[in-house]
Design a protein around this motif. Structure first.
Motif, PDB file in Angstrom:
ATOM      1  N   ARG A  40       8.770  11.035   1.679  1.00 49.85           N
ATOM      2  CA  ARG A  40       9.138  11.855   1.619  1.00 49.85           C
ATOM      3  C   ARG A  40       9.214  11.926   0.122  1.00 49.85           C
ATOM      4  NH1 ARG A  40      10.849  15.563   5.274  1.00 49.85           N
ATOM      5  NH2 ARG A  40      10.581  15.174   7.438  1.00 49.85           N
ATOM      6  N   THR A  41       8.466  11.422  -0.792  1.00 49.59           N
ATOM      7  CA  THR A  41       7.674  12.135  -2.125  1.00 49.59           C
ATOM      8  C   THR A  41       6.880  12.301  -2.609  1.00 49.59           C
ATOM      9  OG1 THR A  41       7.636   9.249  -2.593  1.00 49.59           O
ATOM     10  CG2 THR A  41       9.812   9.577  -2.888  1.00 49.59           C
ATOM     11  N   THR A  42       7.024  13.379  -3.438  1.00 49.45           N
ATOM     12  CA  THR A  42       5.894  13.762  -4.467  1.00 49.45           C
ATOM     13  C   THR A  42       5.478  12.805  -5.180  1.00 49.45           C
ATOM     14  OG1 THR A  42       6.770  16.036  -4.706  1.00 49.45           O
ATOM     15  CG2 THR A  42       5.112  14.989  -5.913  1.00 49.45           C
ATOM     16  N   LEU A  43       4.408  12.375  -4.491  1.00 47.39           N
ATOM     17  CA  LEU A  43       3.595  11.178  -5.145  1.00 47.39           C
ATOM     18  C   LEU A  43       2.185  11.438  -6.368  1.00 47.39           C
ATOM     19  CD1 LEU A  43       1.749   8.654  -2.373  1.00 47.39           C
ATOM     20  CD2 LEU A  43       3.935   7.846  -3.855  1.00 47.39           C
ATOM     21  N   TYR A  44       2.310  10.818  -7.762  1.00 49.81           N
ATOM     22  CA  TYR A  44       1.347  10.777  -8.702  1.00 49.81           C
ATOM     23  C   TYR A  44       0.819   9.802  -8.710  1.00 49.81           C
ATOM     24  CZ  TYR A  44       5.669  13.959  -9.890  1.00 49.81           C
ATOM     25  OH  TYR A  44       6.384  14.701 -10.173  1.00 49.81           O
ATOM     26  N   ASN A  45       0.551   9.359  -8.151  1.00 49.13           N
ATOM     27  CA  ASN A  45      -0.438   7.825  -8.382  1.00 49.13           C
ATOM     28  C   ASN A  45      -0.120   6.763  -6.273  1.00 49.13           C
ATOM     29  OD1 ASN A  45      -0.773   7.510 -11.153  1.00 49.13           O
ATOM     30  ND2 ASN A  45       1.452   7.242 -10.774  1.00 49.13           N
ATOM     31  N   SER A  46      -1.122   6.710  -5.723  1.00 46.95           N
ATOM     32  CA  SER A  46      -1.584   5.686  -5.124  1.00 46.95           C
ATOM     33  C   SER A  46      -1.210   4.165  -5.752  1.00 46.95           C
ATOM     34  CB  SER A  46      -2.433   6.068  -3.936  1.00 46.95           C
ATOM     35  OG  SER A  46      -2.509   7.311  -3.546  1.00 46.95           O
ATOM     36  N   ILE A  47      -1.143   3.755  -4.639  1.00 43.96           N
ATOM     37  CA  ILE A  47      -0.362   2.294  -5.616  1.00 43.96           C
ATOM     38  C   ILE A  47      -1.333   1.284  -4.664  1.00 43.96           C
ATOM     39  CG2 ILE A  47       0.357   0.792  -6.802  1.00 43.96           C
ATOM     40  CD1 ILE A  47       2.267   2.928  -7.742  1.00 43.96           C
ATOM     41  N   TYR A  48      -2.063   0.022  -4.610  1.00 38.09           N
ATOM     42  CA  TYR A  48      -2.745  -0.638  -4.030  1.00 38.09           C
ATOM     43  C   TYR A  48      -2.355  -2.026  -4.487  1.00 38.09           C
ATOM     44  CZ  TYR A  48      -4.644   3.510  -2.354  1.00 38.09           C
ATOM     45  OH  TYR A  48      -5.330   4.861  -1.551  1.00 38.09           O
TER      46      TYR A  48
ATOM     47  N   ILE B 217       0.543  -1.196   0.543  1.00 36.64           N
ATOM     48  CA  ILE B 217      -0.175   0.201  -0.011  1.00 36.64           C
ATOM     49  C   ILE B 217       0.946   1.473   0.088  1.00 36.64           C
ATOM     50  CG2 ILE B 217      -1.740   1.257   1.634  1.00 36.64           C
ATOM     51  CD1 ILE B 217      -2.511  -1.045   2.072  1.00 36.64           C
ATOM     52  N   LEU B 218       0.739   2.323  -1.312  1.00 37.57           N
ATOM     53  CA  LEU B 218       1.910   2.946  -1.114  1.00 37.57           C
ATOM     54  C   LEU B 218       0.753   4.338  -1.114  1.00 37.57           C
ATOM     55  CD1 LEU B 218       4.223   5.160  -2.049  1.00 37.57           C
ATOM     56  CD2 LEU B 218       4.146   4.217  -4.198  1.00 37.57           C
ATOM     57  N   THR B 219       0.593   5.392  -0.469  1.00 35.25           N
ATOM     58  CA  THR B 219      -0.299   6.431  -0.523  1.00 35.25           C
ATOM     59  C   THR B 219       0.355   7.778   0.743  1.00 35.25           C
ATOM     60  OG1 THR B 219      -2.186   7.127  -0.584  1.00 35.25           O
ATOM     61  CG2 THR B 219      -1.333   5.354   1.719  1.00 35.25           C
ATOM     62  N   TYR B 220      -1.063   8.361   0.794  1.00 34.99           N
ATOM     63  CA  TYR B 220      -0.040   9.584   1.618  1.00 34.99           C
ATOM     64  C   TYR B 220      -0.468   9.015   2.958  1.00 34.99           C
ATOM     65  CZ  TYR B 220       2.658  12.797  -1.225  1.00 34.99           C
ATOM     66  OH  TYR B 220       3.179  13.211  -1.766  1.00 34.99           O
ATOM     67  N   SER B 221      -2.461   8.438   3.216  1.00 36.44           N
ATOM     68  CA  SER B 221      -2.887   8.794   4.621  1.00 36.44           C
ATOM     69  C   SER B 221      -3.300   6.889   4.463  1.00 36.44           C
ATOM     70  CB  SER B 221      -3.496   9.316   4.857  1.00 36.44           C
ATOM     71  OG  SER B 221      -4.943   9.216   4.904  1.00 36.44           O
TER      72      SER B 221
ATOM     73  N   ALA C 105      -1.405  -6.159  -5.081  1.00 37.91           N
ATOM     74  CA  ALA C 105      -1.924  -7.679  -4.127  1.00 37.91           C
ATOM     75  C   ALA C 105      -1.193  -8.495  -5.287  1.00 37.91           C
ATOM     76  CB  ALA C 105      -3.472  -7.757  -3.800  1.00 37.91           C
ATOM     77  N   ASP C 106       0.068  -8.888  -4.714  1.00 33.55           N
ATOM     78  CA  ASP C 106       0.350 -10.370  -6.182  1.00 33.55           C
ATOM     79  C   ASP C 106       0.648  -9.144  -7.033  1.00 33.55           C
ATOM     80  OD1 ASP C 106       0.656 -12.087  -4.181  1.00 33.55           O
ATOM     81  OD2 ASP C 106      -1.069 -13.532  -4.844  1.00 33.55           O
ATOM     82  N   GLY C 107      -0.291  -9.924  -7.962  1.00 31.19           N
ATOM     83  CA  GLY C 107       0.662  -9.415  -9.589  1.00 31.19           C
ATOM     84  C   GLY C 107      -1.387  -8.284  -9.946  1.00 31.19           C
ATOM     85  N   GLU C 108      -0.962  -7.997  -8.800  1.00 31.12           N
ATOM     86  CA  GLU C 108      -3.019  -7.328  -9.408  1.00 31.12           C
ATOM     87  C   GLU C 108      -2.403  -5.754  -8.770  1.00 31.12           C
ATOM     88  OE1 GLU C 108      -6.582  -9.049  -8.421  1.00 31.12           O
ATOM     89  OE2 GLU C 108      -6.181  -9.835 -10.084  1.00 31.12           O
ATOM     90  N   LEU C 109      -3.178  -4.846  -9.416  1.00 27.15           N
ATOM     91  CA  LEU C 109      -2.984  -3.364  -8.633  1.00 27.15           C
ATOM     92  C   LEU C 109      -4.273  -2.441  -8.804  1.00 27.15           C
ATOM     93  CD1 LEU C 109      -0.326  -3.928 -10.245  1.00 27.15           C
ATOM     94  CD2 LEU C 109       0.570  -1.660  -9.660  1.00 27.15           C
ATOM     95  N   LEU C 110      -4.553  -1.833  -8.006  1.00 32.56           N
ATOM     96  CA  LEU C 110      -5.387  -0.572  -8.248  1.00 32.56           C
ATOM     97  C   LEU C 110      -4.081   0.477  -8.018  1.00 32.56           C
ATOM     98  CD1 LEU C 110      -8.627  -1.792  -5.992  1.00 32.56           C
ATOM     99  CD2 LEU C 110      -8.074  -1.205  -8.506  1.00 32.56           C
ATOM    100  N   VAL C 111      -4.784   1.379  -9.109  1.00 30.73           N
ATOM    101  CA  VAL C 111      -3.860   2.756  -9.016  1.00 30.73           C
ATOM    102  C   VAL C 111      -4.628   3.914  -9.391  1.00 30.73           C
ATOM    103  CG1 VAL C 111      -1.508   3.963  -9.778  1.00 30.73           C
ATOM    104  CG2 VAL C 111      -2.281   1.503 -10.696  1.00 30.73           C
ATOM    105  N   ASN C 112      -4.700   4.304  -7.920  1.00 30.66           N
ATOM    106  CA  ASN C 112      -5.547   5.769  -7.210  1.00 30.66           C
ATOM    107  C   ASN C 112      -4.882   6.649  -8.112  1.00 30.66           C
ATOM    108  OD1 ASN C 112      -7.030   7.414  -5.092  1.00 30.66           O
ATOM    109  ND2 ASN C 112      -7.350   7.985  -6.982  1.00 30.66           N
ATOM    110  N   VAL C 113      -4.985   7.514  -9.803  1.00 32.24           N
ATOM    111  CA  VAL C 113      -4.567   8.631 -10.608  1.00 32.24           C
ATOM    112  C   VAL C 113      -4.232  10.176  -9.286  1.00 32.24           C
ATOM    113  CG1 VAL C 113      -3.546   9.691 -12.772  1.00 32.24           C
ATOM    114  CG2 VAL C 113      -4.306   7.243 -12.038  1.00 32.24           C
ATOM    115  N   HIS C 114      -3.343  10.395  -9.772  1.00 31.35           N
ATOM    116  CA  HIS C 114      -3.576  12.118  -8.612  1.00 31.35           C
ATOM    117  C   HIS C 114      -4.178  12.775  -9.398  1.00 31.35           C
ATOM    118  CE1 HIS C 114      -1.003  10.436  -4.422  1.00 31.35           C
ATOM    119  NE2 HIS C 114      -2.399   9.640  -5.029  1.00 31.35           N
TER     120      HIS C 114
END
Length: 241
Positions: A181-189, A101-105, A191-200
């Motif tokens: 401490r990075t600028t996120l262009y996307n949040s990434i969720y 899980i890669l996001t801000y919060s 699970a193995d080989g599947e991703l939900l990418v929340n485009v910022h």
């Protein structure tokens, strides 16, 4: 009477209440669908995803022919809030190796006690879980709060709230939480080989921004680009103390 929908729900062992809860609609609305009323597009897409069917299988009279964009794209949601809760749960429940899980919060996940229990359960059966949240004291988190129009302090508070709610996971072996401490262009969720990418999008809250549902298949696919980005953030992030 929509016999196709009725039979699909029966095969999936889902009742009216189950569908209503997952799609956040009134049970009477689901009853009207079963009587033949065609749902709005976002509800058709969500219900088709829940049943793991194509929209055209359920409503051939309204479904438009789908144009293949990429074999790795499973779905595109116009907003993060439009992703059915069942999709989030199915994504993480299906993981057998790793969850990232890669996001801000990711406060919307942290506030879901059922999701926390699900993640704990996955970790207890050997799934490696990595959670990357924004450092609440970083200028990047402050900037994102300003860009969304909620303010730097509010965004930082969201991260701190998420850290408190994720606390049960810190006691479980196989779970690691880091602050980036990075600028996120996307949040990434992931699970193995599947991703939900929340485009910022600049000036748009993450909940209002689109989400891509991808399946990683080859190293040169777009999913690999997001996974590479995730790994780079992980290597520069600081372990939570």
């Amino acid at each position: 009477m929509s016999e196709t929908l009725r039979h699909a729900l029966a095969r999936a062992r889902l009742g009216t209440i189950d569908v209503a809860a997952a799609l956040e609609v009134d049970p009477k609305t689901v009853d009207r669908w079963l009587k033949g009323r065609v749902p709005y597009p976002r509800h058709r897409w969500a219900l088709a995803d829940m049943l793991q069917l194509d929209e055209g299988d359920l409503w051939p009279e309204v479904a438009q022919p789908r144009r293949t964009i990429s074999h790795e794209v499973k779905a595109v949601y116009p907003h993060r809030w439009a992703v059915p809760q069942a999709i989030w749960r199915r994504l993480f429940q299906g993981a057998s190796r790793e969850i990232d899980i890669l996001t801000y919060s990711s406060l919307f996940l942290a506030e879901d006690t059922g999701m926390i229990r699900l993640l704990v359960g996955r970790a207890e059966v050997g799934v490696k879980i990595r959670i990357l949240l924004g450092d609440p004291d970083s200028p990047e988190v402050a900037a994102r709060g300003a860009e969304e129009g909620i303010g730097a302090d509010v965004m930082a508070a969201r991260v701190r709230n998420a850290l408190m709610l994720y606390r049960p996971l810190r006691k479980v072996e196989g779970v690691e939480i880091r602050l980036h401490r990075t600028t996120l262009y996307n949040s990434i969720y992931r699970a193995d080989g599947e991703l939900l990418v929340n485009v910022h999008a600049y000036g748009v809250p993450a909940a209002q921004a689109p989400v891509l549902y991808l399946t990683a298949t080859r190293d040169e696919d777009s999913a690999a680009v997001y996974l590479t980005s995730l790994e780079r953030v992980w290597t520069t992030a600081e372990p939570l103390r």
